[in-house]
Scaffold this motif. Sequence first.
Motif, PDB file in Angstrom:
ATOM      1  N   ARG A   6       0.832  -1.206   0.000  1.00 56.82           N
ATOM      2  CA  ARG A   6       0.000   0.000   0.000  1.00 56.82           C
ATOM      3  C   ARG A   6       0.865   1.253   0.000  1.00 56.82           C
ATOM      4  N   ARG A  15      -7.146  -6.980  -2.328  1.00 58.75           N
ATOM      5  CA  ARG A  15      -6.782  -6.263  -1.095  1.00 58.75           C
ATOM      6  C   ARG A  15      -7.768  -5.130  -0.821  1.00 58.75           C
ATOM      7  N   ARG A  19     -10.019  -5.126   2.427  1.00 63.13           N
ATOM      8  CA  ARG A  19     -10.011  -3.971   3.342  1.00 63.13           C
ATOM      9  C   ARG A  19     -11.439  -3.486   3.603  1.00 63.13           C
ATOM     10  N   TYR A  22     -13.110  -6.099   5.761  1.00 62.26           N
ATOM     11  CA  TYR A  22     -12.518  -6.138   7.104  1.00 62.26           C
ATOM     12  C   TYR A  22     -13.014  -4.978   7.965  1.00 62.26           C
ATOM     13  N   GLU A  79      -5.416  -7.935   5.850  1.00 60.14           N
ATOM     14  CA  GLU A  79      -5.911  -6.653   6.361  1.00 60.14           C
ATOM     15  C   GLU A  79      -5.985  -6.667   7.881  1.00 60.14           C
ATOM     16  N   ASP A  82      -2.422  -6.490   9.251  1.00 63.02           N
ATOM     17  CA  ASP A  82      -1.914  -5.118   9.106  1.00 63.02           C
ATOM     18  C   ASP A  82      -2.548  -4.197  10.151  1.00 63.02           C
ATOM     19  N   ASP A  83      -3.838  -4.372  10.387  1.00 60.95           N
ATOM     20  CA  ASP A  83      -4.538  -3.552  11.375  1.00 60.95           C
ATOM     21  C   ASP A  83      -3.972  -3.799  12.776  1.00 60.95           C
TER      22      ASP A  83
END
Length: 178
Positions: A6, A15, A19, A22, A79, A82-83
């Motif tokens: 990203r 993705r 996202r 998510y 996602e 990453d979060d």
Amino acid sequence: MGLFDRLMGRDLPERRDGRRIYFRLLEQARDPAFFGSGRFADDYDGRIDLISLHMAVMMERLRADGEDGKLLSQALFDEMKDDFEIALREEGIGDTGVKKRIKPMINFFYERAKAYTDALNAESPQKAMADVLMIEPDPDAPTSFELRVADYALEWLSSLRNLSMAQITQARFVFPEV
């Protein structure tokens, strides 16, 4: 992939879809109706448990869509990971600390998601799901809240099965009442 992609401007369609889904799941997992006395604890474990429940139901639905579902499930997981990493960094934790803390978070997710998935596929899914939820430790009788959340998960999965992949990728799904 993930966060680095990203930042470098590489954003794959799955993705973007992952996202979108998510963050819709995350918003629902934060619904105050899930938290309180005799419900999920409003803490680290309770919040990850709820996102695990929502992710497990969505990933179970996506399994029906073969390779596309597999790609979207992976993007959804990426996602979430990453979060988790962003949240740790926002707490001021550096690279070494993030590596040490992310692993138990992901392991907890895997443990809970597997338990929820097994319950969704059990012979008696409502009972199995209520047993997995077991917020108040009483193995003989699930609480009314545990049964309500079990019904919620099963009803939501049923409604997801009626949606096309396009509807799901656009996060055009409705959550049942808690």
